[in-house]
Design a protein around this motif. Structure first.
Motif, PDB file in Angstrom:
ATOM      1  N   LEU A 106      16.147   2.865 -13.178  1.00  0.00           N
ATOM      2  CA  LEU A 106      15.328   4.024 -12.847  1.00  0.00           C
ATOM      3  C   LEU A 106      14.086   4.107 -13.746  1.00  0.00           C
ATOM      4  CD1 LEU A 106      18.006   6.766 -12.163  1.00  0.00           C
ATOM      5  CD2 LEU A 106      16.368   5.836 -10.532  1.00  0.00           C
ATOM      6  N   LEU A 107      14.256   3.780 -15.018  1.00  0.00           N
ATOM      7  CA  LEU A 107      13.103   3.774 -15.923  1.00  0.00           C
ATOM      8  C   LEU A 107      12.052   2.764 -15.469  1.00  0.00           C
ATOM      9  CD1 LEU A 107      14.650   4.066 -19.503  1.00  0.00           C
ATOM     10  CD2 LEU A 107      13.320   5.782 -18.253  1.00  0.00           C
ATOM     11  N   LYS A 108      12.508   1.607 -15.028  1.00  0.00           N
ATOM     12  CA  LYS A 108      11.583   0.585 -14.555  1.00  0.00           C
ATOM     13  C   LYS A 108      10.857   1.070 -13.303  1.00  0.00           C
ATOM     14  CE  LYS A 108      12.514  -3.784 -14.893  1.00  0.00           C
ATOM     15  NZ  LYS A 108      13.048  -5.140 -14.716  1.00  0.00           N
ATOM     16  N   ARG A 109      11.590   1.679 -12.386  1.00  0.00           N
ATOM     17  CA  ARG A 109      10.965   2.195 -11.167  1.00  0.00           C
ATOM     18  C   ARG A 109       9.972   3.308 -11.491  1.00  0.00           C
ATOM     19  NH1 ARG A 109      15.246   3.541  -6.748  1.00  0.00           N
ATOM     20  NH2 ARG A 109      13.364   3.696  -5.511  1.00  0.00           N
ATOM     21  N   TYR A 112       6.832   1.737 -12.731  1.00  0.00           N
ATOM     22  CA  TYR A 112       6.067   1.210 -11.589  1.00  0.00           C
ATOM     23  C   TYR A 112       5.331   2.335 -10.866  1.00  0.00           C
ATOM     24  CZ  TYR A 112       8.532  -3.296 -11.932  1.00  0.00           C
ATOM     25  OH  TYR A 112       9.028  -4.502 -12.347  1.00  0.00           O
ATOM     26  N   ALA A 113       5.979   3.476 -10.699  1.00  0.00           N
ATOM     27  CA  ALA A 113       5.352   4.606 -10.025  1.00  0.00           C
ATOM     28  C   ALA A 113       4.156   5.107 -10.823  1.00  0.00           C
ATOM     29  CB  ALA A 113       6.367   5.727  -9.804  1.00  0.00           C
ATOM     30  N   GLU A 114       4.320   5.206 -12.142  1.00  0.00           N
ATOM     31  CA  GLU A 114       3.203   5.643 -12.992  1.00  0.00           C
ATOM     32  C   GLU A 114       2.043   4.653 -12.912  1.00  0.00           C
ATOM     33  OE1 GLU A 114       5.118   6.025 -16.786  1.00  0.00           O
ATOM     34  OE2 GLU A 114       5.785   8.071 -16.375  1.00  0.00           O
ATOM     35  N   GLU A 115       2.369   3.378 -12.956  1.00  0.00           N
ATOM     36  CA  GLU A 115       1.340   2.341 -12.857  1.00  0.00           C
ATOM     37  C   GLU A 115       0.618   2.418 -11.516  1.00  0.00           C
ATOM     38  OE1 GLU A 115       1.863  -2.259 -12.184  1.00  0.00           O
ATOM     39  OE2 GLU A 115       2.323  -1.746 -14.275  1.00  0.00           O
ATOM     40  N   PHE A 116       1.375   2.631 -10.459  1.00  0.00           N
ATOM     41  CA  PHE A 116       0.777   2.739  -9.135  1.00  0.00           C
ATOM     42  C   PHE A 116      -0.173   3.931  -9.061  1.00  0.00           C
ATOM     43  CE2 PHE A 116       0.926   4.481  -4.781  1.00  0.00           C
ATOM     44  CZ  PHE A 116       0.258   3.447  -4.135  1.00  0.00           C
ATOM     45  N   LEU A 117       0.272   5.078  -9.601  1.00  0.00           N
ATOM     46  CA  LEU A 117      -0.590   6.259  -9.583  1.00  0.00           C
ATOM     47  C   LEU A 117      -1.882   6.018 -10.354  1.00  0.00           C
ATOM     48  CD1 LEU A 117       2.008   9.138  -9.973  1.00  0.00           C
ATOM     49  CD2 LEU A 117       0.567   8.668  -7.991  1.00  0.00           C
ATOM     50  N   GLU A 118      -1.801   5.319 -11.457  1.00  0.00           N
ATOM     51  CA  GLU A 118      -3.001   4.977 -12.222  1.00  0.00           C
ATOM     52  C   GLU A 118      -3.936   4.105 -11.389  1.00  0.00           C
ATOM     53  OE1 GLU A 118      -1.774   3.198 -15.902  1.00  0.00           O
ATOM     54  OE2 GLU A 118      -0.766   5.024 -16.577  1.00  0.00           O
ATOM     55  N   LEU A 119      -3.363   3.145 -10.655  1.00  0.00           N
ATOM     56  CA  LEU A 119      -4.184   2.286  -9.793  1.00  0.00           C
ATOM     57  C   LEU A 119      -4.849   3.088  -8.679  1.00  0.00           C
ATOM     58  CD1 LEU A 119      -1.794  -0.792  -9.517  1.00  0.00           C
ATOM     59  CD2 LEU A 119      -3.994  -0.706 -10.720  1.00  0.00           C
ATOM     60  N   VAL A 120      -4.075   3.997  -8.077  1.00  0.00           N
ATOM     61  CA  VAL A 120      -4.640   4.825  -7.006  1.00  0.00           C
ATOM     62  C   VAL A 120      -5.751   5.709  -7.560  1.00  0.00           C
ATOM     63  CG1 VAL A 120      -4.134   6.703  -5.392  1.00  0.00           C
ATOM     64  CG2 VAL A 120      -2.560   4.765  -5.591  1.00  0.00           C
ATOM     65  N   ASP A 121      -5.507   6.335  -8.710  1.00  0.00           N
ATOM     66  CA  ASP A 121      -6.524   7.176  -9.327  1.00  0.00           C
ATOM     67  C   ASP A 121      -7.769   6.369  -9.676  1.00  0.00           C
ATOM     68  OD1 ASP A 121      -4.858   9.370  -9.115  1.00  0.00           O
ATOM     69  OD2 ASP A 121      -4.201   9.315 -11.205  1.00  0.00           O
ATOM     70  N   GLY A 122      -7.579   5.121 -10.075  1.00  0.00           N
ATOM     71  CA  GLY A 122      -8.705   4.257 -10.430  1.00  0.00           C
ATOM     72  C   GLY A 122      -9.568   3.883  -9.232  1.00  0.00           C
ATOM     73  N   LEU A 123      -9.028   3.951  -8.025  1.00  0.00           N
ATOM     74  CA  LEU A 123      -9.805   3.629  -6.835  1.00  0.00           C
ATOM     75  C   LEU A 123     -10.882   4.678  -6.572  1.00  0.00           C
ATOM     76  CD1 LEU A 123      -6.977   2.404  -4.463  1.00  0.00           C
ATOM     77  CD2 LEU A 123      -8.696   1.010  -5.632  1.00  0.00           C
TER      78      LEU A 123
END
Length: 125
Positions: A106-109, A112-123
């Motif tokens: 769950l920590l790994k997932r 990944y979710a936090e990383e994804f949100l950062e990528l989306v915000d960066g767009l």
């Protein structure tokens, strides 16, 4: 038990679980209320609520009803200091190891979710 226990509605407020869920746990023998009112309503003792909260914490980790039941039975054996505690200790060790594995996944997932949100915000930057 007399009729001074918690009614099912009070237990739902304290645990965040629904009435159908509590009734299901009772019907499958996972957490059975300690008593009944004269009118036949389920009455839960504080120990029942503690057991329900343990189940509620196990559910998001994906434990089966059987695993939850085994865990609760083992916890009862150890709490009561019964002589047959070797099997209970083994069950607890297995559940602990499985909970640790599931927690780490769950920590790994979550990472990944936090990383994804950062990528989306960066767009949008």
């Amino acid at each position: 038990m007399d009729d001074t226990g918690l009614k099912i509605g009070e237990v739902t407020e304290r645990t965040g679980l629904s009435i159908p869920t509590l009734r299901h746990y009772d019907s499958v023998g996972l957490v059975t209320p300690s008593g009944r009112s004269p009118g036949g309503f389920r009455l839960y003792a504080e120990e029942d609520v503690r057991r329900i909260l343990l189940v509620r914490r196990m559910k998001p980790l994906g434990f089966t009803l059987e695993q939850m039941r085994d865990f609760l039975d083992a916890a009862d054996v150890l709490r009561d200091g019964r002589a047959d505690d070797a099997g209970a200790r083994e069950t607890l060790a297995e559940i602990r190891a499985e909970a640790r594995t599931r927690y780490e996944k769950l920590l790994k997932r979550l990472a990944y979710a936090e990383e994804f949100l950062e990528l989306v915000d960066g767009l949008e930057a």
